[in-house]
Design a protein around this motif. Structure first.
Motif, mmCIF file in Angstrom:
data_model
loop_
_atom_site.group_PDB
_atom_site.id
_atom_site.type_symbol
_atom_site.label_atom_id
_atom_site.label_comp_id
_atom_site.label_asym_id
_atom_site.label_seq_id
_atom_site.Cartn_x
_atom_site.Cartn_y
_atom_site.Cartn_z
ATOM 1 N N MET A 1 42.453 28.163 36.347
ATOM 2 C CA MET A 1 41.719 29.550 36.842
ATOM 3 C C MET A 1 42.585 30.467 37.105
ATOM 4 S SD MET A 1 38.360 29.161 37.262
ATOM 5 C CE MET A 1 36.744 27.777 37.158
ATOM 6 N N ALA A 2 42.266 31.772 36.925
ATOM 7 C CA ALA A 2 43.003 32.720 37.369
ATOM 8 C C ALA A 2 42.136 33.847 38.227
ATOM 9 C CB ALA A 2 43.539 33.603 36.235
ATOM 10 N N THR A 3 42.844 34.677 38.802
ATOM 11 C CA THR A 3 41.935 35.718 39.589
ATOM 12 C C THR A 3 42.370 37.220 39.002
ATOM 13 O OG1 THR A 3 44.032 36.154 40.958
ATOM 14 C CG2 THR A 3 42.283 34.745 41.892
ATOM 15 N N PHE A 4 41.152 37.782 39.106
ATOM 16 C CA PHE A 4 40.767 38.882 38.237
ATOM 17 C C PHE A 4 40.505 40.261 39.046
ATOM 18 C CE2 PHE A 4 40.663 35.856 35.177
ATOM 19 C CZ PHE A 4 41.763 36.155 34.171
ATOM 20 N N ALA A 5 40.607 41.409 38.984
ATOM 21 C CA ALA A 5 40.080 42.441 39.594
ATOM 22 C C ALA A 5 39.193 42.991 38.457
ATOM 23 C CB ALA A 5 41.249 43.671 40.159
ATOM 24 N N VAL A 6 37.840 43.354 38.818
ATOM 25 C CA VAL A 6 37.063 43.904 38.088
ATOM 26 C C VAL A 6 37.083 45.505 38.127
ATOM 27 C CG1 VAL A 6 34.489 44.154 37.281
ATOM 28 C CG2 VAL A 6 35.378 42.054 38.192
ATOM 29 N N ILE A 7 37.261 46.179 37.100
ATOM 30 C CA ILE A 7 37.752 47.731 37.283
ATOM 31 C C ILE A 7 36.723 48.357 36.543
ATOM 32 C CG2 ILE A 7 39.207 49.585 36.690
ATOM 33 C CD1 ILE A 7 40.540 47.247 38.205
ATOM 34 N N ASN A 8 36.037 49.597 37.441
ATOM 35 C CA ASN A 8 35.233 50.283 36.927
ATOM 36 C C ASN A 8 35.327 51.725 37.204
ATOM 37 O OD1 ASN A 8 32.741 51.490 36.060
ATOM 38 N ND2 ASN A 8 31.397 50.549 37.531
ATOM 39 N N ASN A 9 35.538 52.612 36.395
ATOM 40 C CA ASN A 9 36.064 54.107 36.426
ATOM 41 C C ASN A 9 37.328 54.198 37.280
ATOM 42 O OD1 ASN A 9 34.170 55.125 34.861
ATOM 43 N ND2 ASN A 9 32.631 54.847 36.549
ATOM 44 N N GLY A 10 38.286 53.029 37.191
ATOM 45 C CA GLY A 10 39.435 53.179 37.756
ATOM 46 C C GLY A 10 39.587 52.715 39.424
ATOM 47 N N ILE A 11 38.404 52.257 39.512
ATOM 48 C CA ILE A 11 38.141 51.596 41.086
ATOM 49 C C ILE A 11 37.848 50.047 40.928
ATOM 50 C CG2 ILE A 11 36.907 51.804 43.221
ATOM 51 C CD1 ILE A 11 36.559 54.692 42.346
ATOM 52 N N VAL A 12 38.481 49.265 41.824
ATOM 53 C CA VAL A 12 38.356 47.960 41.720
ATOM 54 C C VAL A 12 36.955 47.566 42.316
ATOM 55 C CG1 VAL A 12 39.046 45.570 42.810
ATOM 56 C CG2 VAL A 12 40.755 47.124 42.052
ATOM 57 N N GLU A 13 35.888 47.153 41.435
ATOM 58 C CA GLU A 13 34.418 46.910 41.969
ATOM 59 C C GLU A 13 34.327 45.536 42.503
ATOM 60 O OE1 GLU A 13 31.058 46.548 38.956
ATOM 61 O OE2 GLU A 13 31.092 48.587 39.457
ATOM 62 N N ASN A 14 35.355 44.605 42.134
ATOM 63 C CA ASN A 14 35.180 43.422 42.585
ATOM 64 C C ASN A 14 36.152 42.355 42.246
ATOM 65 O OD1 ASN A 14 33.837 40.939 43.846
ATOM 66 N ND2 ASN A 14 32.228 40.809 42.208
ATOM 67 N N CYS A 15 36.491 41.241 42.924
ATOM 68 C CA CYS A 15 37.535 40.453 42.743
ATOM 69 C C CYS A 15 36.974 38.955 42.128
ATOM 70 C CB CYS A 15 38.560 40.264 43.655
ATOM 71 S SG CYS A 15 39.365 41.646 44.237
ATOM 72 N N ILE A 16 37.176 38.449 41.090
ATOM 73 C CA ILE A 16 36.536 37.187 40.675
ATOM 74 C C ILE A 16 37.533 36.279 40.339
ATOM 75 C CG2 ILE A 16 34.431 38.588 40.014
ATOM 76 C CD1 ILE A 16 35.501 38.086 36.927
ATOM 77 N N VAL A 17 37.289 34.906 39.961
ATOM 78 C CA VAL A 17 38.017 33.886 39.431
ATOM 79 C C VAL A 17 37.241 33.538 38.095
ATOM 80 C CG1 VAL A 17 38.754 31.447 39.978
ATOM 81 C CG2 VAL A 17 38.652 32.911 41.528
ATOM 82 N N ALA A 18 38.020 33.299 36.969
ATOM 83 C CA ALA A 18 37.662 32.692 35.632
ATOM 84 C C ALA A 18 38.796 32.042 35.105
ATOM 85 C CB ALA A 18 37.202 34.049 34.899
ATOM 86 N N ASP A 19 38.280 31.649 33.994
ATOM 87 C CA ASP A 19 39.216 30.474 33.273
ATOM 88 C C ASP A 19 40.179 31.443 32.109
ATOM 89 O OD1 ASP A 19 38.619 28.144 34.104
ATOM 90 O OD2 ASP A 19 36.705 27.949 32.703
ATOM 91 N N SER A 20 39.644 32.538 31.792
ATOM 92 C CA SER A 20 40.503 33.407 31.180
ATOM 93 C C SER A 20 40.039 35.074 31.241
ATOM 94 C CB SER A 20 40.392 33.162 29.606
ATOM 95 O OG SER A 20 39.163 33.385 29.305
ATOM 96 N N LEU A 21 40.665 35.887 30.724
ATOM 97 C CA LEU A 21 40.480 37.159 30.851
ATOM 98 C C LEU A 21 39.493 37.504 29.794
ATOM 99 C CD1 LEU A 21 41.257 40.435 31.492
ATOM 100 C CD2 LEU A 21 42.844 40.139 29.401
ATOM 101 N N ALA A 22 39.457 36.922 28.694
ATOM 102 C CA ALA A 22 38.186 37.065 27.761
ATOM 103 C C ALA A 22 36.748 36.606 28.448
ATOM 104 C CB ALA A 22 38.360 36.224 26.596
ATOM 105 N N ILE A 23 36.755 35.619 29.171
ATOM 106 C CA ILE A 23 35.492 35.279 29.892
ATOM 107 C C ILE A 23 35.222 36.172 30.979
ATOM 108 C CG2 ILE A 23 34.591 33.610 31.581
ATOM 109 C CD1 ILE A 23 35.986 31.397 29.723
ATOM 110 N N ALA A 24 36.326 36.494 31.930
ATOM 111 C CA ALA A 24 36.123 37.359 33.097
ATOM 112 C C ALA A 24 35.233 38.850 32.255
ATOM 113 C CB ALA A 24 37.331 37.879 33.433
ATOM 114 N N GLN A 25 36.008 39.356 31.370
ATOM 115 C CA GLN A 25 35.548 40.678 31.186
ATOM 116 C C GLN A 25 34.164 40.426 30.390
ATOM 117 O OE1 GLN A 25 39.432 43.238 30.216
ATOM 118 N NE2 GLN A 25 38.945 42.010 28.564
ATOM 119 N N GLU A 26 33.785 39.234 29.386
ATOM 120 C CA GLU A 26 32.466 39.145 28.665
ATOM 121 C C GLU A 26 31.522 38.955 29.978
ATOM 122 O OE1 GLU A 26 30.353 35.577 26.462
ATOM 123 O OE2 GLU A 26 32.438 35.799 26.180
ATOM 124 N N VAL A 27 31.878 38.319 31.021
ATOM 125 C CA VAL A 27 30.929 38.195 31.982
ATOM 126 C C VAL A 27 30.437 39.414 32.622
ATOM 127 C CG1 VAL A 27 30.530 36.862 34.315
ATOM 128 C CG2 VAL A 27 31.202 35.748 32.336
#
Length: 69
Positions: A1-27
């Motif tokens: 698992m990896a940690t990802f910052a969810v970016i919306n209009n240049g601002i971190v909207e959330n921080c999540i854990v996902a198996d991959s970048l593709a899954i994080a962006q899909e979700v």
């Protein structure tokens, strides 16, 4: 698992854990950026050109500077 910052209009909207970048962006349906824990952004941080920036950095008073060094 990896940690990802969810970016919306240049601002971190959330921080999540996902198996991959593709899954994080899909979700989330948003751009996600993987980060290491030592460089962990927080919700509200700015993201531009691969750099996370705290929009409200702590202010160090002149007194703190002279007391510590």
């Amino acid at each position: 698992m990896a940690t990802f910052a969810v970016i919306n209009n240049g601002i971190v909207e959330n921080c999540i854990v996902a198996d991959s970048l593709a899954i994080a962006q899909e979700v989330t349906g948003l751009t996600c950026v993987e980060y290491a824990n030592e460089n962990a952004p927080s919700i509200g941080y700015l993201y531009d050109n691969g750099i996370f920036t705290n929009p409200n950095p702590p202010v160090i008073s002149e007194e703190e500077v002279t007391d510590n060094g």
